[in-house]
Design a protein around this motif. Structure first.
Motif, mmCIF file in Angstrom:
data_model
loop_
_atom_site.group_PDB
_atom_site.id
_atom_site.type_symbol
_atom_site.label_atom_id
_atom_site.label_comp_id
_atom_site.label_asym_id
_atom_site.label_seq_id
_atom_site.Cartn_x
_atom_site.Cartn_y
_atom_site.Cartn_z
ATOM 1 N N UNK A 20 44.151 48.784 51.174
ATOM 2 C CA UNK A 20 42.718 48.500 51.273
ATOM 3 C C UNK A 20 41.966 49.757 50.866
ATOM 4 N N UNK A 21 41.421 49.731 49.657
ATOM 5 C CA UNK A 21 40.812 50.932 49.078
ATOM 6 C C UNK A 21 39.533 50.579 48.323
ATOM 7 N N UNK A 22 38.557 51.474 48.404
ATOM 8 C CA UNK A 22 37.402 51.434 47.523
ATOM 9 C C UNK A 22 37.817 52.151 46.243
ATOM 10 N N UNK A 23 37.828 51.451 45.132
ATOM 11 C CA UNK A 23 38.333 52.041 43.893
ATOM 12 C C UNK A 23 37.542 53.262 43.445
ATOM 13 N N UNK A 24 36.303 53.356 43.880
ATOM 14 C CA UNK A 24 35.512 54.532 43.518
ATOM 15 C C UNK A 24 36.051 55.799 44.173
ATOM 16 N N UNK B 203 29.998 47.313 38.264
ATOM 17 C CA UNK B 203 30.855 47.365 37.081
ATOM 18 C C UNK B 203 31.966 48.397 37.288
ATOM 19 N N UNK B 204 33.198 47.927 37.299
ATOM 20 C CA UNK B 204 34.337 48.822 37.537
ATOM 21 C C UNK B 204 35.195 49.040 36.295
ATOM 22 N N UNK B 205 34.690 48.656 35.123
ATOM 23 C CA UNK B 205 35.452 48.948 33.909
ATOM 24 C C UNK B 205 35.701 50.453 33.739
#
Length: 374
Positions: A63-67, A131-133
């Motif tokens: 469980x992670x915030x990709x940022x 937007x996570x691209x």
């Protein structure tokens, strides 16, 4: 749906949600190292399914915030690019990790958030904070997988995002990847009883690209709502002691066996409870004999048959039935309370579509290996 290949190639998936893409890639022969997701309910779904199945042994649910995500925590080494040996001097960490004997990553996959490119999300594109691209491209740079697979909504392919798509491809090319596929695939062509067009990008290291081929089915595997939900709907009507049940089931089935469903939507946590979509979708559901004004309780929890089974438009769908409409196997239960579970399902990527694309990536690796390409 069943696994078609030996579990042979490694994969990491971001924005894993309830696991639709993960299930499909697993059935294509990819063994997941990690599934990364931020939503707690989706993580609970993934954990429950992964922990209970020995074929998923070794897969971590993170469980992670990709940022804020540190890809080094995966314990994967950067691949040596056999066709770019000169980079050994400029990327010493590549050699250090290779010498450490850490495992190689074959596939990095993910369904980055759709709202930036969806009409419902105002199509703000890269101006949308969701937007996570850029994050995905950063992970590609860090993990250096042999292949990349990214899915999104059809809206990403609109002309207004052409420049953005070109920049994405340019960044991938700078890292040694070649576009193998970037098309809109329609879920109903792969046995999913639903209209669900998705944009699919596949890019592979240049040495593998010649071995990748993909073609949409010449004869689509069409399945109707009635065919897919027959047994589960019969079970629901049989579970109630009501003289209307037999006729109501026949009335539903007569309508439901005529077509596929409209697109399921997961909705937003900012809005109310779950239902099956906007006004036009609700009408399409009604034509299929389904009431789209909410989600039904499972038979063992049904307190109001009038609400769940005998609305004027027809029965409402349960979460399990919505999952079948998405192409999930019955053996992959969705966790959480009803609304949270339905949102996981409504936002999912249909497993059969992921499997079809994953099988072609797998075959490209197999053919490349036979040709002596490593």
């Amino acid at each position: 749906m069943a696994r078609t290949n030996e579990l042979k190639y490694s994969s990491v998936e971001i924005c894993a949600g309830a696991g639709g893409q993960a299930v499909g890639l697993h059935d294509a022969g990819f063994k997941h190292v990690a599934l990364v997701e931020i939503d707690k309910d989706a993580c609970a779904t993934l954990e429950a399914n992964v922990a209970s199945h020995e074929e998923w042994n070794g897969c971590r649910v993170l469980r992670e915030d990709l940022n804020d995500f540190d890809p080094a925590s995966l314990g994967l080494r950067l691949n040596e690019r056999v066709d770019l040996a000169h980079e050994r001097d400029t990327l010493p960490e590549r050699n250090e990790q290779a010498q450490a004997g850490l495992p190689r990553l074959d596939l990095l996959a993910g369904g980055v958030p759709c709202p930036p490119f969806s009409a419902a999300g105002k199509q703000l594109g890269e101006a949308d904070e969701r937007d996570l691209f850029p994050v995905m491209l950063s992970l590609v740079r860090s993990l250096d997988p042999r292949a990349v697979m990214i899915e999104n909504v059809r809206g990403l392919m609109d002309p207004k995002f052409e420049d953005y798509r070109k920049r994405i491809l340019s960044e991938l090319e700078a890292m040694g990847y070649v576009k193998c596929l970037w098309e809109v695939l329609e879920a109903k062509d792969y046995g999913v009883p639903q209209l669900r067009p998705r944009s699919i990008l596949v890019a592979m290291k240049s040495q593998y690209e010649p071995y990748f081929s993909f073609q949409a089915p010449e004869e689509p595997l069409l399945k109707t709502v009635g065919a897919v939900l027959h047994d589960s709907m019969k079970h629901r009507f049989d579970a109630v002691d009501d003289p209307r049940a037999e006729e109501a089931f026949k009335r539903w089935h007569e309508k439901a066996q005529t077509d596929v469903a409209p697109t399921l939507v997961g909705g937003s946590k900012k809005h109310g409870g779950a239902d099956l979509g906007p006004t036009r979708a609700k009408k399409a559901w009604r034509d299929l004999g389904v009431c789209a004004m909410g989600v039904a309780n499972e038979p063992e929890k049904m307190a109001d048959p009038g609400r769940d089974l005998f609305a004027d438009a027809g029965p409402k769908l349960t979460v399990k039935q919505a999952a079948l409409i998405q192409g999930f196997p019955e053996s992959w239960p969705i966790g959480g309370r009803k609304t949270a579970a339905y949102r996981q399902v409504g936002n999912a990527f249909p497993p059969p579509v992921a499997q079809a694309v994953g099988e072609r990536i797998y075959q490209a690796f197999e053919d490349a290996a036979k040709a002596g390409v490593i």
